[in-house]
Design a protein around this motif. Sequence first.
Motif, short mmCIF file in Angstrom:
data_model
loop_
_atom_site.label_atom_id
_atom_site.label_comp_id
_atom_site.label_asym_id
_atom_site.label_seq_id
_atom_site.Cartn_x
_atom_site.Cartn_y
_atom_site.Cartn_z
N HIS A 1 -67.51 -20.69 131.30
CA HIS A 1 -68.95 -20.81 131.57
C HIS A 1 -69.75 -20.52 130.31
O HIS A 1 -69.36 -19.70 129.48
CB HIS A 1 -69.38 -19.90 132.73
CG HIS A 1 -69.52 -18.44 132.41
ND1 HIS A 1 -70.70 -17.89 131.94
CD2 HIS A 1 -68.65 -17.40 132.50
CE1 HIS A 1 -70.55 -16.59 131.78
NE2 HIS A 1 -69.31 -16.26 132.10
N HIS B 1 -75.53 -17.25 130.55
CA HIS B 1 -75.48 -15.79 130.54
C HIS B 1 -76.75 -15.25 131.21
O HIS B 1 -77.32 -15.93 132.07
CB HIS B 1 -75.25 -15.28 129.11
CG HIS B 1 -74.89 -13.83 129.06
ND1 HIS B 1 -73.86 -13.29 129.81
CD2 HIS B 1 -75.42 -12.79 128.36
CE1 HIS B 1 -73.78 -11.98 129.56
NE2 HIS B 1 -74.72 -11.65 128.70
N ASP C 1 -69.31 -12.72 126.58
CA ASP C 1 -69.53 -13.26 127.93
C ASP C 1 -70.60 -14.34 127.87
O ASP C 1 -71.78 -14.04 128.00
CB ASP C 1 -69.94 -12.11 128.85
CG ASP C 1 -70.07 -12.53 130.30
OD1 ASP C 1 -69.70 -13.66 130.62
OD2 ASP C 1 -70.55 -11.71 131.10
N GLU D 1 -72.68 -19.48 136.38
CA GLU D 1 -71.57 -18.59 136.73
C GLU D 1 -72.07 -17.20 137.08
O GLU D 1 -71.65 -16.59 138.07
CB GLU D 1 -70.58 -18.51 135.55
CG GLU D 1 -69.27 -17.81 135.90
CD GLU D 1 -69.27 -16.30 135.72
OE1 GLU D 1 -68.32 -15.65 136.18
OE2 GLU D 1 -70.22 -15.74 135.15
N GLU D 2 -73.00 -16.71 136.26
CA GLU D 2 -73.48 -15.33 136.46
C GLU D 2 -74.21 -15.16 137.79
O GLU D 2 -74.28 -14.07 138.32
CB GLU D 2 -74.39 -14.91 135.29
CG GLU D 2 -73.75 -15.00 133.91
CD GLU D 2 -72.77 -13.87 133.60
OE1 GLU D 2 -72.42 -13.11 134.53
OE2 GLU D 2 -72.36 -13.76 132.43
N TYR E 1 -70.64 -4.95 127.84
CA TYR E 1 -70.63 -5.92 128.93
C TYR E 1 -72.00 -5.99 129.64
O TYR E 1 -72.53 -4.97 130.04
CB TYR E 1 -69.53 -5.53 129.92
CG TYR E 1 -69.53 -6.32 131.20
CD1 TYR E 1 -69.15 -7.66 131.20
CD2 TYR E 1 -69.91 -5.75 132.40
CE1 TYR E 1 -69.14 -8.40 132.38
CE2 TYR E 1 -69.91 -6.47 133.59
CZ TYR E 1 -69.53 -7.79 133.56
OH TYR E 1 -69.54 -8.52 134.72
N HIS E 2 -72.53 -7.22 129.72
CA HIS E 2 -73.82 -7.48 130.40
C HIS E 2 -74.98 -6.67 129.81
O HIS E 2 -75.92 -6.33 130.52
CB HIS E 2 -73.70 -7.25 131.91
CG HIS E 2 -73.09 -8.45 132.60
ND1 HIS E 2 -73.25 -8.70 133.95
CD2 HIS E 2 -72.34 -9.47 132.12
CE1 HIS E 2 -72.62 -9.82 134.26
NE2 HIS E 2 -72.06 -10.30 133.17
ZN LIG Z 1 -70.86 -12.18 132.93
#
Ligand SMILES: [Zn+2]
Length: 661
Positions: A321, A324, A346, A380-381, A521-522
């Motif tokens: 993907h 984001h 990501d 995706e997110e 992450y994120h």
């Molecule tokens: Zn993600």
Amino acid sequence: MRTRQFASLLVAILATVGVLAQQQSFQTDPSVAKLRQHISYLASDALEGRRTGSAGANNAAHYIAGEFSRLGLRPAVQPSNTRKLSEAMSRYLQTFPYVAGVQLGKGNALSFNQASGAAPVSLGVGHSWMPLGFSANGRVDRTATVFVGFGITSAELNYNDYQAADVAGKVAIALSGTPDGDNPHGRFARYEEVRWKAIAARNAGARALIVVAREESFHDDRLSTLRYDNSAGDAGIIVLALSRQAARKLLDFATDKPLSDLEEQMAKHGDTKLVTHPVKSLDVSIAADVTRREVPAYNVVGVLDGSDPVLKNETIVIGAHYDHLGRGGEGSLAPRSGEIHHGADDNASGVAGVLELARLFTGQRPRPKRTIVFITFSGEEEGLLGSSYYVNSPLVSLANTVAMINMDMIGRMKDRKLIIGGVGTAKEWRDIIGSGNFLQGVNVTATRGTSNAQQGDGTRGGSAGFPMVVSANGRSIVTTDSAKSFDLTLQEDGYGPSDHSSFYSKQIPVLFFWTGNHEDYHKPSDTADKINYDDEARVLSLVARIVRDVDSGAKRPSYTVAKSESAGRSTGFRVYLGTIPNYADTNDGLLLDGVRDDSPAAIAGVKAGDRIMKIAGRVVHNVYDYTYALGEMKAGQEYVIEVLRGTERLTLKITPAARKP
Ligand SMILES: [Zn+2]
């Protein structure tokens, strides 16, 4: 090294020599420089975090389509009237509808009748009140209001604000928060979200729910901003936030004191079952009008047609993907929103992987036998929206899609640790992965021609590892270096938190590559400078090996039902049913992408593709209703579940299992 790998040692060596002989032109390795170039651009400030539906995401799609075009991949889409992109580019884009946000419609109104019988008081939307993003649209006229405390019901905590309040056909008024105040770890923390309060109000028969703001200044209250929570389905009733000033009038309090007294009193009595609400409240009229802002979102799809006259009808999908989190919001783990979430790992890392693999496979001679479809997904997110759309509107036959390889977060390898998910989804996966990983450490010296043959890795002497095969003149032909192999964690499950899950739900063998979680992450700090490019290139050479292995086989991988490892993982609820919801669906009920093997749902006879309409006496309009109903259920007790299968409505019996702690 494991026993399994010893067993396949000889086979692997022979395969290496064989592959070398067969695929002379496949000696290009993934390029660290190219990975750096792709990730640096995709994770740059210019793309503003690539939130689905945003200009940044569309620019990323344009970039990927440009790369696909440059590599000579065949566009898979009929030309469309996509604006802003050239027609040639747009032919790589599969468009799907996406709700980017909500906005106020023109028909919002709120008024209440004063106790004195004087003219009704109208309140301005945006200043004194605001419908919530998931409010149903509609109106109620001159309807009685009932104060319901915090508006929480919890079977688990034996707490029910509706016990003493008859709200059927009326408008419920609730305070923000919980009896625990703001404590995020309090017993009531789970019930604080207005989504849950709205379900409690609807279950009690209320026609609307009014939530009193927490902040004295309405504009400072988080409920005063119209926000879309990225999920399908409205609350089924009108839900709005009301300023404290207006709430005082509506509850017929002359000053602020009674309202804060009331909140204090409610919190104090929160642990008792019965709370009485000696509150006068007035009739209201409400009209709620929230419109959804739909924008197109894009999957980017490029095809490399297979070279074998028969096997080219089979397809291997390689995906990642590209969307984001934009500047934060839903899904962000940053303490405040507004900053660009760069999403380098990501999942610019996975997209760069797709682009590099596309470059390697388009350059391979002879060309791959099977057709390879390269896809970068959006949405995706927000819940696998793009991949879910693709598997329901595939551009290449799904029945002939023999495997799906997904890469999501492959750029932060530490200590050669690599996680591969989905190994239980095809009989052959463990062997293919095992020999692929072994070959990572194998160095073959080509000895054709002169005796001054060059080493494959550029070093001299062939002594960089343990000699496996030695030629007559004493030169090492094959050496192995186990430190170059990955330390693999293999996970059986084909379902998971990324796009492979959509393909597995259609009975396609999947593999999911992931270098693990990390502190960025994120968060905005997931930036390109933190990517481990050298190891990402090595991960890609393993993925390429695995794809080549699948491609060279006479038979397609044999699909198997994987053991589900995440079954019973705590998600805050006590019971487990084993259902895999489809988060992209916007119709009434809860559509299931899958049902875990041997789970309570499977035993009940629930199947993938079923739509849950009712469970444990609760009507299910969306995933929130479903989750709420789960919270009310007890393990080991039998409940009725109603599902829609095609046009048939089935009534089944289901007994939830207890979640493992
Ligand atoms: Zn993600």
